[in-house]
Write an enzyme that holds these catalytic residues in place. Structure first.
Site, PDB file in Angstrom:
ATOM      1  N   HIS A 151       0.520  -0.985   0.346  1.00 11.87           N
ATOM      2  CA  HIS A 151       0.164  -0.151   0.234  1.00 11.87           C
ATOM      3  C   HIS A 151       0.949   1.245  -0.368  1.00 11.87           C
ATOM      4  CE1 HIS A 151      -3.326  -2.916   1.199  1.00 11.87           C
ATOM      5  NE2 HIS A 151      -4.284  -1.668   0.649  1.00 11.87           N
ATOM      6  N   LYS A 155      -0.447   4.244   4.966  1.00 18.22           N
ATOM      7  CA  LYS A 155      -1.659   3.865   5.097  1.00 18.22           C
ATOM      8  C   LYS A 155      -0.494   3.310   6.679  1.00 18.22           C
ATOM      9  CE  LYS A 155      -4.185  -0.736   4.727  1.00 18.22           C
ATOM     10  NZ  LYS A 155      -5.126  -0.031   4.922  1.00 18.22           N
TER      11      LYS A 155
HETATM   12  P1  NAD Z   1      -6.948   9.726   4.856  1.00 16.53           P
HETATM   13  O1  NAD Z   1      -6.209   9.454   6.293  1.00 16.53           O
HETATM   14  O2  NAD Z   1      -6.501   9.919   3.144  1.00 16.53           O
HETATM   15  O3  NAD Z   1      -8.145   9.564   5.810  1.00 16.53           O
HETATM   16  C1  NAD Z   1      -8.858  10.238   6.601  1.00 16.53           C
HETATM   17  C2  NAD Z   1      -9.957  10.703   7.087  1.00 16.53           C
HETATM   18  O4  NAD Z   1     -10.320  10.708   8.400  1.00 16.53           O
HETATM   19  C3  NAD Z   1      -9.866  12.471   6.613  1.00 16.53           C
HETATM   20  O5  NAD Z   1     -10.896  13.120   6.271  1.00 16.53           O
HETATM   21  C4  NAD Z   1      -9.712  12.872   8.329  1.00 16.53           C
HETATM   22  O6  NAD Z   1     -10.194  13.751   8.790  1.00 16.53           O
HETATM   23  C5  NAD Z   1     -10.723  12.224   8.864  1.00 16.53           C
HETATM   24  N1  NAD Z   1      -9.804  11.439  10.237  1.00 16.53           N
HETATM   25  C6  NAD Z   1      -9.392  11.730  10.913  1.00 16.53           C
HETATM   26  N2  NAD Z   1      -9.307  10.936  12.492  1.00 16.53           N
HETATM   27  C7  NAD Z   1     -10.394  11.436  12.713  1.00 16.53           C
HETATM   28  C8  NAD Z   1     -11.099  10.821  13.710  1.00 16.53           C
HETATM   29  N3  NAD Z   1     -10.845  11.122  15.164  1.00 16.53           N
HETATM   30  N4  NAD Z   1     -12.378  11.619  14.019  1.00 16.53           N
HETATM   31  C9  NAD Z   1     -12.541  11.983  12.595  1.00 16.53           C
HETATM   32  N5  NAD Z   1     -12.749  11.298  11.361  1.00 16.53           N
HETATM   33  C10 NAD Z   1     -10.978  11.462  11.549  1.00 16.53           C
HETATM   34  O7  NAD Z   1      -7.288   8.021   5.038  1.00 16.53           O
HETATM   35  P2  NAD Z   1      -8.115   6.784   3.536  1.00 16.53           P
HETATM   36  O8  NAD Z   1      -7.059   6.298   2.685  1.00 16.53           O
HETATM   37  O9  NAD Z   1      -9.623   8.147   3.051  1.00 16.53           O
HETATM   38  O10 NAD Z   1      -8.758   5.812   4.329  1.00 16.53           O
HETATM   39  C11 NAD Z   1      -9.404   6.328   5.362  1.00 16.53           C
HETATM   40  C12 NAD Z   1      -9.569   4.361   5.824  1.00 16.53           C
HETATM   41  O11 NAD Z   1     -10.627   3.922   4.863  1.00 16.53           O
HETATM   42  C13 NAD Z   1      -8.184   3.561   5.979  1.00 16.53           C
HETATM   43  O12 NAD Z   1      -8.795   3.313   7.449  1.00 16.53           O
HETATM   44  C14 NAD Z   1      -8.009   2.768   5.151  1.00 16.53           C
HETATM   45  O13 NAD Z   1      -7.112   1.710   5.191  1.00 16.53           O
HETATM   46  C15 NAD Z   1      -9.654   2.680   4.926  1.00 16.53           C
HETATM   47  N6  NAD Z   1      -9.461   1.845   3.541  1.00 16.53           N
HETATM   48  C16 NAD Z   1     -10.456   0.927   3.745  1.00 16.53           C
HETATM   49  C17 NAD Z   1     -10.816   0.379   2.332  1.00 16.53           C
HETATM   50  C18 NAD Z   1     -11.903  -0.438   1.970  1.00 16.53           C
HETATM   51  O14 NAD Z   1     -12.835  -1.011   1.200  1.00 16.53           O
HETATM   52  N7  NAD Z   1     -13.334  -1.036   3.139  1.00 16.53           N
HETATM   53  C19 NAD Z   1     -10.124   0.972   1.128  1.00 16.53           C
HETATM   54  C20 NAD Z   1      -9.513   2.071   1.043  1.00 16.53           C
HETATM   55  C21 NAD Z   1      -9.234   2.756   2.858  1.00 16.53           C
END
Ligand code: NAD
Length: 240
Positions: A151, A155
């Site tokens: 990744h 991440k």
């Molecule tokens: P990112 O770091 O780009 O975004 C994180 C978001 O969470 C931001 O909007 C941030 O403001 C918010 N955030 C952070 N701390 C917070 C808190 N305490 N309260 C509320 N909001 C908060 O991350 P990303 O790449 O968008 O990924 C987000 C999550 O989704 C990760 O856990 C990632 O592993 C997961 N993910 C899952 C899938 C899936 O298919 N299940 C796919 C991609 C990513």
């Protein structure tokens, strides 16, 4: 004449993140969804969509009524959105990975009151890969099973939630998987599962090249989930 059903009112939690931005953009293309609130740690979300109210995490309690929340945030943000959905009687679709055991237990408890879906990966390809891994593991007793995931450098959790879910499928088939994680550049997500014995090897590989696949899957799941009875659902329950 039948009237068209009302669009599902969606709250997006983690709206400023990579997944949140994809969700906001793709939700605009659908007429069965209306995004009523976008929540992120820092307000406003980088992409301000016309007509969408943006909230900081501290303002979550003031969010308008919604039918389903879609959460792609971080484990430290998960408890608040689960609690809000339980209080409001709204559905929750979450793809946040790296959750603690206590958070999973809280999700199971909340599923007696609201419809809930957590999935480590919202792509159809990974759903199929998961089935292939279980079948291969069952057919190849005694073979080594290794899962290598790659990744982007931002991440935080490792192994990825998807790698652990694939590992659970391998264990279902009787294998004992080992994990390796790589963090490099802007890789969206790769999962490589290898079964090895003396003189031969099977390799199964999935590459996500665009995170829109996850966002589309989550939006689709939210529309289906919002009309369901309370319970804990799997992605495959909602795809059919
Ligand atoms: P990112 O770091 O780009 O975004 C994180 C978001 O969470 C931001 O909007 C941030 O403001 C918010 N955030 C952070 N701390 C917070 C808190 N305490 N309260 C509320 N909001 C908060 O991350 P990303 O790449 O968008 O990924 C987000 C999550 O989704 C990760 O856990 C990632 O592993 C997961 N993910 C899952 C899938 C899936 O298919 N299940 C796919 C991609 C990513």
């Amino acid at each position: 004449m039948n009237e068209a059903p009302q669009p599902i009112r969606i709250l997006i939690h983690g709206a400023s993140g990579r997944m949140g931005q994809a969700l906001l953009r793709l939700a605009e293309e659908r007429d069965d969804i209306v995004v009523v609130a976008a929540v992120s740690r820092s307000q406003p979300a980088q992409r301000v969509v016309e007509g969408v109210a943006h909230f900081a995490v501290s303002e979550l309690a003031g969010a308008p009524e919604f039918d389903a929340a879609i959460d792609f945030s971080l484990p430290e943000g998960f408890d608040a959105i689960l609690q809000l959905c339980a209080e409001r009687g709204a559905a929750l679709v979450s793809g946040t990975t790296g959750l603690e055991v206590a958070q999973r237990d809280a999700m199971a408890a909340a599923s007696t009151r609201i419809p809930l879906l957590w999935a480590a990966n919202f792509s159809l390809g990974v759903a199929v890969l998961s089935e292939l891994v279980e079948r291969a593991a069952a057919a190849l007793p005694g073979w080594d099973c290794d899962i290598v995931e790659s990744h982007h450098v931002h991440k935080k959790d490792a192994p990825s939630g998807t790698a652990l879910a694939l590992g659970a499928s391998a264990e279902q088939g009787g294998a004992q998987p080992r994990y390796q994680s790589l963090r490099a550049g802007d890789i969206v997500g790769e999962h490589f599962v290898q079964f090895t014995t003396l003189g031969e090897r099977i390799e199964l590989n999935h590459r996500a090249t665009n995170r829109d696949i996850f966002a589309r899957g989550a939006l689709h799941a939210a529309v289906r989930l919002a009309r369901r009875a309370p319970g804990s659902y799997r992605l495959r329950d909602l795809l059919s």
